[in-house]
Motif scaffolding. Structure first.
Motif, short mmCIF file in Angstrom:
data_model
loop_
_atom_site.label_atom_id
_atom_site.label_comp_id
_atom_site.label_asym_id
_atom_site.label_seq_id
_atom_site.Cartn_x
_atom_site.Cartn_y
_atom_site.Cartn_z
N LEU A 143 -43.13 32.81 -36.40
CA LEU A 143 -43.83 32.42 -35.18
C LEU A 143 -44.63 33.59 -34.59
O LEU A 143 -45.74 33.41 -34.09
CB LEU A 143 -42.82 31.90 -34.15
N ALA A 144 -44.06 34.78 -34.68
CA ALA A 144 -44.79 35.95 -34.17
C ALA A 144 -46.03 36.24 -35.01
O ALA A 144 -47.10 36.58 -34.48
CB ALA A 144 -43.86 37.17 -34.16
N GLY A 145 -45.91 36.08 -36.32
CA GLY A 145 -47.07 36.32 -37.17
C GLY A 145 -48.13 35.26 -37.01
O GLY A 145 -49.33 35.53 -37.17
N LEU A 146 -47.73 34.02 -36.69
CA LEU A 146 -48.70 32.94 -36.53
C LEU A 146 -49.61 33.15 -35.32
O LEU A 146 -50.72 32.61 -35.28
CB LEU A 146 -47.94 31.61 -36.40
N ALA A 147 -49.16 33.93 -34.37
CA ALA A 147 -50.00 34.20 -33.19
C ALA A 147 -51.16 35.12 -33.53
O ALA A 147 -52.12 35.22 -32.75
CB ALA A 147 -49.15 34.81 -32.08
N GLU A 148 -51.11 35.79 -34.67
CA GLU A 148 -52.15 36.76 -35.01
C GLU A 148 -52.92 36.39 -36.27
O GLU A 148 -54.10 36.71 -36.38
CB GLU A 148 -51.51 38.14 -35.21
N THR A 149 -52.28 35.71 -37.23
CA THR A 149 -52.94 35.46 -38.51
C THR A 149 -52.32 34.23 -39.16
O THR A 149 -51.46 33.56 -38.59
CB THR A 149 -52.78 36.68 -39.44
N ASP A 150 -52.78 33.95 -40.37
CA ASP A 150 -52.22 32.83 -41.13
C ASP A 150 -50.84 33.22 -41.67
O ASP A 150 -50.61 34.39 -42.02
CB ASP A 150 -53.13 32.46 -42.30
N ALA A 168 -44.47 26.02 -33.31
CA ALA A 168 -45.86 26.47 -33.35
C ALA A 168 -46.78 25.43 -32.73
O ALA A 168 -47.74 25.77 -32.02
CB ALA A 168 -46.27 26.74 -34.80
N ALA A 169 -46.50 24.14 -32.97
CA ALA A 169 -47.31 23.09 -32.36
C ALA A 169 -47.14 23.07 -30.85
O ALA A 169 -48.11 22.88 -30.10
CB ALA A 169 -46.91 21.74 -32.96
N ARG A 170 -45.92 23.30 -30.39
CA ARG A 170 -45.68 23.31 -28.95
C ARG A 170 -46.47 24.44 -28.27
O ARG A 170 -47.10 24.26 -27.23
CB ARG A 170 -44.18 23.46 -28.69
N ARG A 171 -46.43 25.62 -28.88
CA ARG A 171 -47.14 26.76 -28.30
C ARG A 171 -48.65 26.55 -28.35
O ARG A 171 -49.37 26.95 -27.43
CB ARG A 171 -46.75 28.04 -29.04
N ALA A 172 -49.14 25.91 -29.41
CA ALA A 172 -50.59 25.68 -29.51
C ALA A 172 -51.06 24.70 -28.46
O ALA A 172 -52.14 24.87 -27.86
CB ALA A 172 -50.92 25.17 -30.91
N MET A 173 -50.28 23.64 -28.20
CA MET A 173 -50.68 22.67 -27.18
C MET A 173 -50.62 23.26 -25.78
O MET A 173 -51.39 22.87 -24.90
CB MET A 173 -49.79 21.42 -27.28
N ILE A 240 -70.07 16.30 -37.87
CA ILE A 240 -69.10 16.27 -36.78
C ILE A 240 -68.87 17.70 -36.32
O ILE A 240 -69.23 18.67 -37.01
CB ILE A 240 -67.76 15.64 -37.22
N ASP A 241 -68.26 17.84 -35.14
CA ASP A 241 -67.97 19.15 -34.57
C ASP A 241 -66.47 19.38 -34.63
O ASP A 241 -65.68 18.61 -34.08
CB ASP A 241 -68.46 19.21 -33.12
N VAL A 242 -66.06 20.42 -35.33
CA VAL A 242 -64.65 20.78 -35.43
C VAL A 242 -64.47 22.13 -34.77
O VAL A 242 -65.15 23.11 -35.14
CB VAL A 242 -64.18 20.84 -36.91
N ARG A 243 -63.58 22.19 -33.79
CA ARG A 243 -63.34 23.45 -33.08
C ARG A 243 -62.65 24.45 -34.00
O ARG A 243 -61.72 24.11 -34.73
CB ARG A 243 -62.48 23.20 -31.84
N LEU A 244 -63.11 25.66 -33.94
CA LEU A 244 -62.54 26.69 -34.80
C LEU A 244 -61.18 27.17 -34.33
O LEU A 244 -60.50 27.89 -35.06
CB LEU A 244 -63.51 27.88 -34.89
N ASP A 245 -60.80 26.80 -33.11
CA ASP A 245 -59.50 27.25 -32.63
C ASP A 245 -58.39 26.25 -32.96
O ASP A 245 -57.30 26.32 -32.43
CB ASP A 245 -59.54 27.48 -31.11
N THR A 246 -58.69 25.30 -33.83
CA THR A 246 -57.68 24.31 -34.22
C THR A 246 -56.61 24.98 -35.08
O THR A 246 -56.91 25.77 -35.96
CB THR A 246 -58.33 23.16 -35.00
N LEU A 247 -55.38 24.64 -34.81
CA LEU A 247 -54.26 25.18 -35.57
C LEU A 247 -53.92 24.22 -36.69
O LEU A 247 -53.60 23.05 -36.45
CB LEU A 247 -53.04 25.38 -34.66
N GLY A 248 -53.96 24.69 -37.93
CA GLY A 248 -53.61 23.84 -39.07
C GLY A 248 -52.23 24.20 -39.59
O GLY A 248 -51.92 25.37 -39.77
N LEU A 249 -51.42 23.19 -39.83
CA LEU A 249 -50.07 23.40 -40.34
C LEU A 249 -49.95 22.76 -41.72
O LEU A 249 -50.50 21.69 -41.95
CB LEU A 249 -49.03 22.78 -39.39
#
Length: 249
Positions: A143-150, A168-173, A240-249
Motif C-alpha cells: 500500500l505504501a508503494g502504491l502511493a508512489e508507483t506501480d 487501495a480502492a478505498r484510499r483512491a476514492m 473518449i477522455d480517460v483521466r490519467l489519475d485513474t487507479l488500475g488494479l
C-alpha cells in the motif's frame, strides 16, 4: 458191424437285438476287451459308439462275437472279488490343553473422585471474540508503494491480496479518483462486482463486460481486460477522455 453216430446239439444263436441288449448290459472294460482285434482305436470310442462298431465289424460273424462275449462274461463272474484295502489305523486325537487361566486380580476399589462433566470440560472452548484486523508487513509495504508507483503483488492464494486491492480502492476514492479492477474472465468479474458491492455499496460499483454494463459512471468499475484494452484504444484515438489519475488494479 455197427457204426455209432454222435450228434452235438448247439443252442440257437442270438438275434442282433438280443446281442445288442447283452452288450449294453456289460461294463465298458468288457467291451474294450471284446474290441481287441476287431475295432481299430477302440479306446477312443464311447460305449454306444463302441457297440455300433462291434456289430458293424462282426456283421459276418455274429456267432463268434457272441461266443467271445459269453467267454468274457464267464471269466468276469469266476474272478474272485478283490479284497478291500484295510484302512490305516488313525492315531488317537490328543485332547486340547485346557485354556490357561489368568491370575486372579484383587478387586480394585472404585475411585471416589468426582467425575468431570462434559459441560465443565467444554466450558473453556468456544469461538474467540472479535479482534481488530492487523495487516501483514508485506500488505503495508504494498500500500505504501502504491502511493508512489506501480506495484505488483505476487503471493500464494488466500494470503490477502484482496485486502490490498480493497484498501487501495478505498484510499483512491477518498482522493476522488476512479478505480478500475480488471480480471481475465467474465465470471470472475461478476464475482468481484458482487463482492465489492457488499463492501462499498452497490451505488459506488459498476461493471463493464461484453455481456453486462451496469452503473458505468461509478467510481469503482469492474471490467475484463479486453474491455480495458478497447477503452485505451479509444482514448488513444481521441474518441473518449480517460483521466490519467485513474487507479488500475
Amino acid at each position: 458191424m455197427f457204426h455209432v453216430l454222435r450228434f452235438t446239439f448247439h443252442e440257437a444263436a442270438m438275434t442282433t437285438d438280443e446281442l445288442t441288449q447283452l452288450l449294453v448290459q456289460q461294463p465298458i472294460a468288457v467291451l474294450h476287451k471284446l474290441s481287441r482285434g476287431r475295432v481299430h482305436r477302440h479306446f477312443r470310442a464311447g460305449k454306444r459308439r463302441l457297440i455300433e462298431l462291434l456289430l458293424q465289424h462282426s456283421s459276418q460273424n455274429l456267432a463268434g462275437l457272441e461266443s467271445d462275449l459269453q467267454a468274457l462274461i464267464s471269466e468276469r463272474h469266476t474272478q474272485p472279488p478283490v479284497a478291500p484295502t484295510p484302512a490305516r489305523p488313525t492315531a488317537p486325537r490328543q485332547a486340547a490343553p485346557p485354556p490357561s487361566r489368568r491370575p486372579h486380580r484383587a478387586h480394585e476399589p472404585e475411585s471416589t473422585d468426582p467425575g468431570v462433566s462434559l459441560a465443565a470440560w467444554l466450558e473453556g472452548l468456544g469461538v474467540p471474540g472479535p479482534q481488530p484486523f492487523v495487516p501483514d508487513p508485506w500488505q503495508e509495504e504494498a500500500l505504501a508503494g502504491l502511493a508512489e508507483t506501480d506495484v505488483v503483488v505476487s503471493v500464494p492464494t488466500g494470503s490477502g491480496k484482496t485486502y490490498v486491492a480493497v484498501e487501495a480502492a478505498r484510499r483512491a476514492m477518498e482522493e476522488n479518483r476512479t478505480v478500475i479492477y480488471t480480471s481475465p474472465l467474465k465470471a470472475l468479474s461478476n464475482t468481484k462486482f458482487t463482492e465489492f458491492s457488499k463492501i462499498f455499496g452497490s451505488d459506488r460499483v459498476g461493471i463493464l463486460t461484453g455481456d453486462r454494463q451496469d452503473n458505468s459512471q461509478a467510481p469503482i468499475l469492474i471490467m475484463t481486460t479486453e474491455i480495458l484494452r478497447n477503452l485505451l484504444y479509444d482514448a488513444a484515438s481521441g474518441e473518449i477522455d480517460v483521466r490519467l489519475d485513474t487507479l488500475g488494479l
